[in-house]
Each structure stands twice: as structure tokens, then as C-alpha cells.
Design an enzyme around this catalytic site. Sequence first.
Site, mmCIF file in Angstrom:
data_model
loop_
_atom_site.group_PDB
_atom_site.id
_atom_site.type_symbol
_atom_site.label_atom_id
_atom_site.label_comp_id
_atom_site.label_asym_id
_atom_site.label_seq_id
_atom_site.Cartn_x
_atom_site.Cartn_y
_atom_site.Cartn_z
ATOM 1 N N GLY A 29 45.433 30.175 43.115
ATOM 2 C CA GLY A 29 44.630 31.241 43.111
ATOM 3 C C GLY A 29 43.412 30.890 42.012
ATOM 4 N NE ARG A 39 25.467 69.642 46.536
ATOM 5 C CZ ARG A 39 26.064 70.192 47.506
ATOM 6 N NH1 ARG A 39 25.325 70.790 48.502
ATOM 7 N NH2 ARG A 39 26.945 70.789 47.187
ATOM 8 C CD GLN A 50 32.986 62.519 39.430
ATOM 9 O OE1 GLN A 50 33.746 61.640 40.011
ATOM 10 N NE2 GLN A 50 33.211 63.547 39.021
ATOM 11 C CD GLU A 83 32.252 31.857 43.378
ATOM 12 O OE1 GLU A 83 32.064 30.579 43.533
ATOM 13 O OE2 GLU A 83 32.572 32.340 44.398
ATOM 14 C CB THR A 142 40.037 37.250 37.669
ATOM 15 O OG1 THR A 142 40.602 36.745 36.622
ATOM 16 C CG2 THR A 142 40.988 36.951 38.869
#
Length: 381
Positions: free
Chosen positions: A128, A265, A333, A360, A362
Site C-alpha cells: 500500500g 434554521r 454538527q 495518494e 496517507t
Amino acid sequence: MKLSETHQQIRDTTRRFAQEVIRPLAEELDREERFPAEVYRQMGELGLFGITVPEAYGGAGLDAAAYALVMEELSRGYSSVADQCGLLELVGTLLSVHGTEAQRAQYMEPLLRAALRPAYCITESDAGTDVSGIRTTATRTADGWELNGAKLWIHNAPVADVAFVLARTNPAAGKRGMSIFIVDCDLEGVSKGPKEHKMGQRASQVGELHFDRVKLRHDALLGEEGRGFHIMMSVLDKGRVGIAALAVGIAQAGLEAALDYAQTRKQFGSHIAEFQGVQWMLADMAKDIQAARLLVHDAAERLDTGDRASIACSMAKCFAGDTAVKHSANAVQIFGGSGYIRGYEVERLYRDAKITQIYEGTNQIQRTIIARDLVANGASL
């Protein structure tokens, strides 16, 4: 951030396409995990694939900054679509820089108009982040090469027409014993695994490709034999700029959705945008997204000038990926319970963002690259 007239035009064209064509389809594409071939054909007609590929080879012939602008705007519409643009950019770069005239003539034009679907094949079960661990081999034969092995987590694998495969041609030579091969996926011995069902960016098709005694001609070799690892790595800086810009697009879409919701809201008789706690979240989102965007454009400029590009690309990718994850969570949130429900854009953005810290390279590897560059070259950027 002042843009040239050319950059403004490419940004505005891409933004309009993303708003009118991509965004209305995003929820359906995510739900059905569908490959949007019709969208990619339109993008090919608009010239949104191969942004930095020279005009002589069928690309737009623009710079890395233009590529970053295109990736951000596409991602604001839907990051899976931007991801396809990034894949074509990498493959187009491989062909334009390292391909033969015959290879470019055969593959470049159909790739850039979305008539061919490519796969970029590096990752394996034991390889990987550590690409040096690949086990796929290509052995010389009288007529060319025989390819054996398997790749996984490969973008476009379930729908690929042609694969760009990194394989070992000299197992004793380590990284210097790898080469790249262009493999038509209808050849005998090539098989595809099932499509993976992913957490996010679900319209991006990902799966396995298997190569069982696949016979390749001599001219399937892309670039110099034994230089495959270095060639693949050479395009990763551009790939990181692309993913960083994609992450900025996700975060920007989250900010826009959260700001709009906060201004409509009402709770306790007031719009929630009037509450200091929500205001501070919005402010943090805006400042971090702009900081990430500026890092992306600094990295893109350095790519074009060659001025310590790798550290800048890693900084941009790392910061932008972290920003996308953090602030898509903040967007959820602000939406409250609604943000946790499928069908709300911010719920999808939160899922789409996570992979930007993984693919691409980590974000942990990006920090290692940054630190090594600092130790080797000093703190002055």
C-alpha cells in the site's frame, strides 16, 4: 488570491458545469454507486480532462494551478467526479511525458474524451504505502512479456478498458527493477473482481484486477525498463495537489451548506447563525478552508517552477485532507440531527471527506515527507 483571466475562465466554466450538471446528480450517484459515463463524456467535450497535458497531445496545455482550480470546482459538485478527473490527469501525464508516439496516438485521444476508461494500478495486498512491496511480475518472453499478479483498491477497476500496471521486471533490483505496462483489459488472462461498496465517494468504482499469464507485446512497456517506480512516483506530487484541491472542494461545499442552513434554521426565536457558538464554527471553517486553498495554489505554483515542490505538495494534501474531515464534521454538527440523515448533502460530504486522508499517500506519510525535507533542506520555504 488573484487569478489570471485564463484561470478565471477555466474556474467559471468548471463551476457552472458542476452546479448545473454534477451537483443535481450527486445524491443519486452516491445512493446507486453508479459510474456516470454520460457526465464524463460531457467533461471530455468541454476539455476538462488532461488539463496540463500539452495541446499537441490533445490536452488543454494549462498549468498545475488551472488543474487545482478544476479539481476544487468539480469536487464542490461531487468529489467522485473530481476523482475521475484526477485519474485522467495522472494517466495523461504518464503518456505525455513517458509514452512513445505510437502509445500516445493509440490511447491519449480516446482517454481524454472519455471513450476509454483507465485504471492506475500500483496497490497490492502487501504493497500500500510501501510500494516497494509489490509482487506482480512481468517476465520477458520471445514475443514480449508475461504479466502475473493482482492489484486491489484500484480506481475504475470494475469498468476499466486499459490498465497502467506497475510490475517487477527484475526482482533482484528492488525499486530499480520495476516497470510500467499498458494492458488492454480485454486480453486473455485479465479478470476483474467485484465492485467494492465504499463508505464515501461511492460513484468512484474501486475493485481488484487480476493478471494470469497475460501475454503482452514488447511495445506495452511504458517508459524505460527498470524506471517504473520512479516514473510512478514522479506524478504523485501532481496527484497530491489534485487530491488537496478535491478536499478543499468538499470542505467548501460543507461551508456553503452549513452557512445557508444556519441563516434559515431558527431555534429559541432566532436564526442559529446569530449564536456565537455556531458563528465560531463557521469562522473556523472559512479560515481553514482558505488556508488550505492557499497551500494548494502555492504547491501548484511550485510544481510548475520546481521550487521544493514535494514538501509543498505534501503540506497541501495533508492540511487540506485534515480540513475536509474536520469541517465536514462541523457542517454535520451545524445541521444537527438532519445532518446525520441520508439525503442531506453534508452527510455525504462527511463520508466523502475521509478518503482524502488516505489515498495518494496517507497523511501520516505526508508528515514524514515534510519532516525529512525539513531535516535535509532547512526550515526556510
